[in-house]
Design an enzyme around this catalytic site. Structure first.
Site, mmCIF file in Angstrom:
data_model
loop_
_atom_site.group_PDB
_atom_site.id
_atom_site.type_symbol
_atom_site.label_atom_id
_atom_site.label_comp_id
_atom_site.label_asym_id
_atom_site.label_seq_id
_atom_site.Cartn_x
_atom_site.Cartn_y
_atom_site.Cartn_z
ATOM 1 N N LYS A 1 -0.584 -4.928 2.986
ATOM 2 C CA LYS A 1 -1.350 -3.835 2.359
ATOM 3 C C LYS A 1 -1.389 -3.990 0.845
ATOM 4 O O LYS A 1 -2.443 -3.857 0.228
ATOM 5 C CB LYS A 1 -0.694 -2.481 2.667
ATOM 6 C CG LYS A 1 -1.023 -1.921 4.005
ATOM 7 C CD LYS A 1 -0.254 -0.644 4.233
ATOM 8 C CE LYS A 1 1.231 -0.934 4.187
ATOM 9 N NZ LYS A 1 2.122 0.179 4.318
ATOM 10 N N ARG B 1 0.394 8.750 6.356
ATOM 11 C CA ARG B 1 1.290 8.028 7.255
ATOM 12 C C ARG B 1 1.502 8.780 8.562
ATOM 13 O O ARG B 1 2.114 8.248 9.482
ATOM 14 C CB ARG B 1 2.668 7.892 6.605
ATOM 15 C CG ARG B 1 2.831 6.770 5.617
ATOM 16 C CD ARG B 1 3.568 5.610 6.162
ATOM 17 N NE ARG B 1 4.700 5.010 5.534
ATOM 18 C CZ ARG B 1 4.768 4.323 4.416
ATOM 19 N NH1 ARG B 1 3.766 4.262 3.599
ATOM 20 N NH2 ARG B 1 5.852 3.716 4.068
ATOM 21 N N ARG C 1 10.594 -10.843 1.905
ATOM 22 C CA ARG C 1 10.002 -10.206 0.720
ATOM 23 C C ARG C 1 10.991 -10.101 -0.442
ATOM 24 O O ARG C 1 12.158 -9.785 -0.228
ATOM 25 C CB ARG C 1 9.615 -8.783 1.124
ATOM 26 C CG ARG C 1 8.291 -8.405 0.710
ATOM 27 C CD ARG C 1 7.572 -7.375 1.463
ATOM 28 N NE ARG C 1 8.255 -6.175 1.892
ATOM 29 C CZ ARG C 1 7.576 -5.142 2.343
ATOM 30 N NH1 ARG C 1 6.248 -5.165 2.383
ATOM 31 N NH2 ARG C 1 8.199 -4.078 2.769
ATOM 32 N N ARG D 1 14.045 -5.609 -1.687
ATOM 33 C CA ARG D 1 13.894 -4.153 -1.738
ATOM 34 C C ARG D 1 15.001 -3.536 -0.908
ATOM 35 O O ARG D 1 15.294 -4.000 0.186
ATOM 36 C CB ARG D 1 12.533 -3.769 -1.132
ATOM 37 C CG ARG D 1 11.482 -3.543 -2.173
ATOM 38 C CD ARG D 1 10.123 -3.393 -1.551
ATOM 39 N NE ARG D 1 10.054 -2.335 -0.545
ATOM 40 C CZ ARG D 1 8.905 -1.884 -0.050
ATOM 41 N NH1 ARG D 1 7.755 -2.388 -0.456
ATOM 42 N NH2 ARG D 1 8.881 -0.939 0.860
ATOM 43 N N ARG E 1 11.414 1.838 10.549
ATOM 44 C CA ARG E 1 10.056 2.048 10.030
ATOM 45 C C ARG E 1 9.000 1.574 11.006
ATOM 46 O O ARG E 1 7.947 2.180 11.140
ATOM 47 C CB ARG E 1 9.893 1.312 8.689
ATOM 48 C CG ARG E 1 10.512 2.082 7.544
ATOM 49 C CD ARG E 1 10.236 1.392 6.248
ATOM 50 N NE ARG E 1 10.682 0.005 6.280
ATOM 51 C CZ ARG E 1 10.621 -0.826 5.268
ATOM 52 N NH1 ARG E 1 10.123 -0.431 4.142
ATOM 53 N NH2 ARG E 1 11.057 -2.050 5.375
#
Ligand code: AMP
Length: 217
Positions: A14, A89, A123, A156, A167
């Site tokens: 995204k 969301r 990431r 992160r 999630r």
């Protein structure tokens, strides 16, 4: 004026696809997660309220998120339009959004869970300037260092396997109803996000009837 919402699981690209779309089309990338991370990092009052949730990868309360989105969009710094990333969301947030705003399209990036896991755990983020990296697809030139500012690259805090599983489960539970609501009023395009970032960007633009994506170089 072009206004889009972009949706997809963590790691579906995204952020990257929003940036590519915004560059060239002069749109503003509004990432709700980035707004919260900024507040946490800069120790604002709002940051103190959301720190625990953001760190654990849990959702912030709807009232608070809606206030943040309302205020952000009211800044009107998006003369040519925006790409809203990370909102809505869930069903309630989608109802709030649809009551007050219109978009040209909703971009839904579709990616199998296994690929989500592989990407998310690779990431990294610059601790100084916030630039994103990925050890699979967007490696820094010098290991552990940001190409832009030389800052240290970190994971992160919410990119742990446990937070990710939570999630992902949330994402599957809430995405269907949000897409269903959007389909009643807006143009929704689902794009397979498993290819490389330039190919996915081209698909998004094709589906939206936008000028072609010109990768650098
Ligand atoms: P993201 O960068 O989109 O993964 O968002 C990071 C974190 O910000 C999430 O784990 C939540 O704690 C919070 N957040 C971002 N967007 C929302 C939203 N629409 N509703 C609730 N919490 C959100």
């Amino acid at each position: 004026m072009r206004k889009y919402v972009i949706m997809g699981a963590q790691g579906s690209g995204k952020g990257t696809q929003s940036e590519l779309l915004c560059r060239g089309l002069d749109l503003v990338h509004i990432s709700v997660g980035a707004v919260f991370r900024w507040h946490v990092k800069n120790r604002t009052k709002l940051g103190a309220r959301v720190r625990r949730l953001v760190t654990a990868g849990e959702l912030v309360g709807d009232d608070l998120v809606e206030d943040v989105v309302r205020e952000r969009l009211a800044q009107h710094d998006w003369n040519h339009g925006f790409v809203l990333d990370g909102f809505p969301r869930n069903r309630r947030q989608a109802e709030f959004f649809l009551e007050s705003y219109d978009v040209d399209a909703v971009i839904h990036l579709d990616l199998p869970d296994e690929e989500v896991r592989r990407r998310v755990l690779a990431r990294r983020l610059c601790s100084r300037c916030g630039q994103d990296y990925n050890l699979i697809s967007r490696r820094p030139e010098v290991e552990g260092r940001c190409d832009v500012c030389g800052g240290e690259l970190v994971t992160r805090a919410d990119d742990t396997p446990e937070a990710l599983d939570r999630r992902l489960a949330d994402h599957h539970r809430t995405t269907g109803p949000v897409l269903e609501l959007f389909r009643r009023k807006e143009h929704v395009v689902t794009v397979d996000a498993s290819a490389g970032m330039d190919a996915v960007q081209q698909r998004v633009r094709d589906r939206l009837g936008l000028p072609p994506h010109l990768p650098p170089g």
